[in-house]
Each structure stands twice: as C-alpha cells, then as structure tokens.
Design a protein around this motif. Structure first.
Motif, PDB file in Angstrom:
ATOM      1  N   TYR A 104      -2.452   5.237 -13.445  1.00 32.24           N
ATOM      2  CA  TYR A 104      -1.545   5.332 -12.312  1.00 32.24           C
ATOM      3  C   TYR A 104      -2.251   6.074 -11.185  1.00 32.24           C
ATOM      4  CZ  TYR A 104      -0.368  10.190 -13.640  1.00 32.24           C
ATOM      5  OH  TYR A 104      -0.406  11.519 -13.941  1.00 32.24           O
ATOM      6  N   GLY A 105      -1.781   5.832  -9.969  1.00 38.63           N
ATOM      7  CA  GLY A 105      -2.395   6.454  -8.800  1.00 38.63           C
ATOM      8  C   GLY A 105      -1.731   5.945  -7.541  1.00 38.63           C
ATOM      9  N   GLU A 106      -2.456   5.949  -6.443  1.00 42.43           N
ATOM     10  CA  GLU A 106      -1.910   5.506  -5.166  1.00 42.43           C
ATOM     11  C   GLU A 106      -2.675   4.297  -4.639  1.00 42.43           C
ATOM     12  OE1 GLU A 106      -3.048   9.083  -4.962  1.00 42.43           O
ATOM     13  OE2 GLU A 106      -1.237   9.436  -6.123  1.00 42.43           O
ATOM     14  N   ALA A 107      -1.942   3.471  -3.891  1.00 41.16           N
ATOM     15  CA  ALA A 107      -2.539   2.314  -3.223  1.00 41.16           C
ATOM     16  C   ALA A 107      -1.714   2.042  -1.966  1.00 41.16           C
ATOM     17  CB  ALA A 107      -2.530   1.094  -4.139  1.00 41.16           C
ATOM     18  N   ASN A 108      -2.372   1.521  -0.938  1.00 51.29           N
ATOM     19  CA  ASN A 108      -1.631   1.190   0.272  1.00 51.29           C
ATOM     20  C   ASN A 108      -1.069  -0.227   0.161  1.00 51.29           C
ATOM     21  OD1 ASN A 108      -3.616  -0.718   1.156  1.00 51.29           O
ATOM     22  ND2 ASN A 108      -4.817   0.936   2.068  1.00 51.29           N
ATOM     23  N   ALA A 109      -0.265  -0.625   1.137  1.00 45.29           N
ATOM     24  CA  ALA A 109       0.417  -1.920   1.085  1.00 45.29           C
ATOM     25  C   ALA A 109      -0.569  -3.077   0.994  1.00 45.29           C
ATOM     26  CB  ALA A 109       1.325  -2.082   2.303  1.00 45.29           C
ATOM     27  N   GLN A 110      -1.666  -3.018   1.723  1.00 43.07           N
ATOM     28  CA  GLN A 110      -2.672  -4.094   1.699  1.00 43.07           C
ATOM     29  C   GLN A 110      -3.316  -4.200   0.314  1.00 43.07           C
ATOM     30  OE1 GLN A 110      -5.714  -3.674   4.653  1.00 43.07           O
ATOM     31  NE2 GLN A 110      -6.722  -5.590   4.126  1.00 43.07           N
ATOM     32  N   GLN A 111      -3.637  -3.083  -0.301  1.00 44.07           N
ATOM     33  CA  GLN A 111      -4.229  -3.085  -1.632  1.00 44.07           C
ATOM     34  C   GLN A 111      -3.247  -3.645  -2.656  1.00 44.07           C
ATOM     35  OE1 GLN A 111      -5.082   1.114  -1.654  1.00 44.07           O
ATOM     36  NE2 GLN A 111      -7.304   0.762  -1.470  1.00 44.07           N
ATOM     37  N   ILE A 112      -1.986  -3.260  -2.562  1.00 49.80           N
ATOM     38  CA  ILE A 112      -0.959  -3.754  -3.485  1.00 49.80           C
ATOM     39  C   ILE A 112      -0.818  -5.262  -3.356  1.00 49.80           C
ATOM     40  CG2 ILE A 112       1.520  -3.723  -3.974  1.00 49.80           C
ATOM     41  CD1 ILE A 112       1.426  -0.714  -3.110  1.00 49.80           C
ATOM     42  N   LYS A 113      -0.766  -5.731  -2.125  1.00 49.47           N
ATOM     43  CA  LYS A 113      -0.641  -7.179  -1.888  1.00 49.47           C
ATOM     44  C   LYS A 113      -1.821  -7.913  -2.506  1.00 49.47           C
ATOM     45  CE  LYS A 113      -0.182 -10.605   1.723  1.00 49.47           C
ATOM     46  NZ  LYS A 113      -0.389 -10.944   3.114  1.00 49.47           N
ATOM     47  N   GLY A 114      -3.022  -7.399  -2.326  1.00 53.77           N
ATOM     48  CA  GLY A 114      -4.211  -8.030  -2.898  1.00 53.77           C
ATOM     49  C   GLY A 114      -4.171  -8.066  -4.414  1.00 53.77           C
ATOM     50  N   LEU A 115      -3.741  -6.983  -5.038  1.00 52.28           N
ATOM     51  CA  LEU A 115      -3.651  -6.938  -6.496  1.00 52.28           C
ATOM     52  C   LEU A 115      -2.645  -7.965  -7.005  1.00 52.28           C
ATOM     53  CD1 LEU A 115      -3.712  -3.069  -7.103  1.00 52.28           C
ATOM     54  CD2 LEU A 115      -5.509  -4.703  -7.716  1.00 52.28           C
ATOM     55  N   LEU A 116      -1.485  -8.030  -6.360  1.00 56.75           N
ATOM     56  CA  LEU A 116      -0.457  -8.982  -6.780  1.00 56.75           C
ATOM     57  C   LEU A 116      -0.921 -10.425  -6.585  1.00 56.75           C
ATOM     58  CD1 LEU A 116       2.710  -7.169  -5.402  1.00 56.75           C
ATOM     59  CD2 LEU A 116       2.010  -7.404  -7.804  1.00 56.75           C
ATOM     60  N   GLU A 117      -1.593 -10.706  -5.469  1.00 58.53           N
ATOM     61  CA  GLU A 117      -2.106 -12.060  -5.219  1.00 58.53           C
ATOM     62  C   GLU A 117      -3.145 -12.465  -6.258  1.00 58.53           C
ATOM     63  OE1 GLU A 117      -3.496 -11.793  -1.176  1.00 58.53           O
ATOM     64  OE2 GLU A 117      -1.508 -12.245  -0.345  1.00 58.53           O
ATOM     65  N   ASP A 118      -3.890 -11.485  -6.756  1.00 59.53           N
ATOM     66  CA  ASP A 118      -4.924 -11.773  -7.754  1.00 59.53           C
ATOM     67  C   ASP A 118      -4.377 -11.739  -9.185  1.00 59.53           C
ATOM     68  OD1 ASP A 118      -6.692 -11.999  -5.667  1.00 59.53           O
ATOM     69  OD2 ASP A 118      -7.571 -10.005  -5.932  1.00 59.53           O
ATOM     70  N   GLY A 119      -3.078 -11.532  -9.340  1.00 61.65           N
ATOM     71  CA  GLY A 119      -2.461 -11.558 -10.663  1.00 61.65           C
ATOM     72  C   GLY A 119      -2.659 -10.297 -11.479  1.00 61.65           C
ATOM     73  N   VAL A 120      -3.022  -9.197 -10.828  1.00 59.53           N
ATOM     74  CA  VAL A 120      -3.190  -7.929 -11.541  1.00 59.53           C
ATOM     75  C   VAL A 120      -1.787  -7.349 -11.767  1.00 59.53           C
ATOM     76  CG1 VAL A 120      -4.185  -5.617 -11.476  1.00 59.53           C
ATOM     77  CG2 VAL A 120      -5.436  -7.540 -10.449  1.00 59.53           C
ATOM     78  N   PRO A 121      -1.405  -7.114 -13.022  1.00 59.81           N
ATOM     79  CA  PRO A 121      -0.061  -6.608 -13.297  1.00 59.81           C
ATOM     80  C   PRO A 121       0.070  -5.124 -12.919  1.00 59.81           C
ATOM     81  CG  PRO A 121      -1.279  -6.791 -15.336  1.00 59.81           C
ATOM     82  CD  PRO A 121      -2.167  -7.345 -14.249  1.00 59.81           C
ATOM     83  N   ILE A 122       0.884  -4.876 -11.917  1.00 67.91           N
ATOM     84  CA  ILE A 122       1.142  -3.502 -11.479  1.00 67.91           C
ATOM     85  C   ILE A 122       2.644  -3.344 -11.258  1.00 67.91           C
ATOM     86  CG2 ILE A 122      -1.114  -3.171 -10.404  1.00 67.91           C
ATOM     87  CD1 ILE A 122       0.278  -3.644  -7.677  1.00 67.91           C
ATOM     88  N   ALA A 123       3.082  -2.111 -11.229  1.00 70.07           N
ATOM     89  CA  ALA A 123       4.496  -1.818 -10.955  1.00 70.07           C
ATOM     90  C   ALA A 123       4.571  -0.481 -10.231  1.00 70.07           C
ATOM     91  CB  ALA A 123       5.305  -1.758 -12.245  1.00 70.07           C
ATOM     92  N   PRO A 124       5.491  -0.356  -9.282  1.00 70.56           N
ATOM     93  CA  PRO A 124       5.642   0.941  -8.592  1.00 70.56           C
ATOM     94  C   PRO A 124       6.327   1.953  -9.505  1.00 70.56           C
ATOM     95  CG  PRO A 124       7.321  -0.591  -7.849  1.00 70.56           C
ATOM     96  CD  PRO A 124       6.405  -1.366  -8.760  1.00 70.56           C
ATOM     97  N   LEU A 125       5.970   3.192  -9.331  1.00 71.87           N
ATOM     98  CA  LEU A 125       6.624   4.276 -10.073  1.00 71.87           C
ATOM     99  C   LEU A 125       7.685   4.907  -9.173  1.00 71.87           C
ATOM    100  CD1 LEU A 125       3.530   5.997 -11.707  1.00 71.87           C
ATOM    101  CD2 LEU A 125       5.232   4.548 -12.821  1.00 71.87           C
ATOM    102  N   PRO A 126       8.795   5.340  -9.753  1.00 76.56           N
ATOM    103  CA  PRO A 126       9.867   5.920  -8.942  1.00 76.56           C
ATOM    104  C   PRO A 126       9.661   7.410  -8.640  1.00 76.56           C
ATOM    105  CG  PRO A 126      10.573   5.766 -11.203  1.00 76.56           C
ATOM    106  CD  PRO A 126       9.207   5.144 -11.142  1.00 76.56           C
ATOM    107  N   PHE A 127       8.409   7.870  -8.631  1.00 70.97           N
ATOM    108  CA  PHE A 127       8.100   9.263  -8.311  1.00 70.97           C
ATOM    109  C   PHE A 127       6.683   9.335  -7.793  1.00 70.97           C
ATOM    110  CE2 PHE A 127       7.358   8.566 -12.850  1.00 70.97           C
ATOM    111  CZ  PHE A 127       6.023   8.891 -12.966  1.00 70.97           C
ATOM    112  N   LEU A 128       6.376  10.400  -7.069  1.00 74.62           N
ATOM    113  CA  LEU A 128       5.010  10.642  -6.599  1.00 74.62           C
ATOM    114  C   LEU A 128       4.239  11.342  -7.699  1.00 74.62           C
ATOM    115  CD1 LEU A 128       5.635  11.956  -2.986  1.00 74.62           C
ATOM    116  CD2 LEU A 128       4.738   9.730  -3.637  1.00 74.62           C
TER     117      LEU A 128
END
Length: 134
Positions: A104-128
């Motif tokens: 777990y860690g941090e990613a910006n919106a562009q990085q998240i979009k790229g991961l999702l487009e490439d099929g990398v399974p990720i999920a947001p956490l409800p806490f920092l």
C-alpha cells in the motif's frame, strides 16, 4: 472549578481558577480579582482555547464503523508493505512479475488511471497511511 485566562487593563496576562463562571463574575464585579504583576483590579477574561484531551478522544472508536475501519487499518498495516509514493511503480512491477505481495502507498490520479488501464488490480483505502497523517 473553571480556569480562565485573564488580563488586566495594563495588558498583563495570567490564569486563575474559580469555583464557577458565576463566582468569577461576582469577584470581578467587587474588584476582588487582581493582576499578580501590577495589582490592578480591572481584570477581564482573555481569549482562551479549551483544553481537549485528544489522545484519549481520538484513540477510542466512536461507532461500529470506526471500529471496523480501525480493524482494517491494523490488518493492512500488519499484512502489507508500505511503499509510499513508489506505489504505482511497485504495483506494476509486482503485477508484471505475477507476484502477489500486498502493498500500500500513495499514487496520483494519472498513475491510478494507468494502473487500471493496464489491468493492475488496485483498490483505494478508506484512510491515509500513518506516515501521511499529521
């Protein structure tokens, strides 16, 4: 008992305890509250922030939802590795190597979009993550 921050007409600041708010009013009206520095009886309440015990107030979950959130945080922190701002690169590396290691860690919106487009399974956490909390 109540504690007030006080100041005299010469600007000297001090604190004092009173039996109640009404007790302060009675004593002040009778000029029985005096500045310890100059002795002036012309004393008034100063702006004061209340003391809040944040350590105990914030450490006890207030609801069932907060209990579940705290349990999720404990689980993530005990079973996954914190990778900070390198989350996107590490998630992609693990996905490409077909390694299932929880991170777990941090990613910006562009990085998240790229991961999702490439099929990398990720999920947001409800806490920092704790390193990001002040």
């Amino acid at each position: 008992m109540i504690r007030y921050a006080l100041k005299c007409d010469d600007g000297h600041g001090f604190e004092s305890w009173f039996q109640s708010a009404a007790a302060f009013d009675v004593l002040a009206a009778r000029d029985m509250v005096n500045c310890p520095q100059c002795g002036s009886g012309r004393v008034e309440k100063a702006l004061m922030a209340p003391k809040v015990d944040t350590k105990s107030a914030l450490s006890v979950p207030a609801s069932r939802a907060e209990e579940k959130l705290a349990a999720l945080r404990r689980k993530v922190e005990s079973e996954a590795t914190y990778v900070g701002g390198g989350f996107a690169d590490e998630a992609r590396r693990l996905h490409d190597a077909q390694v299932e290691t929880p991170i777990y860690g941090e990613a910006n919106a562009q990085q998240i979009k790229g991961l999702l487009e490439d099929g990398v399974p990720i999920a947001p956490l409800p806490f920092l993550p704790k390193p990001k909390v002040n």
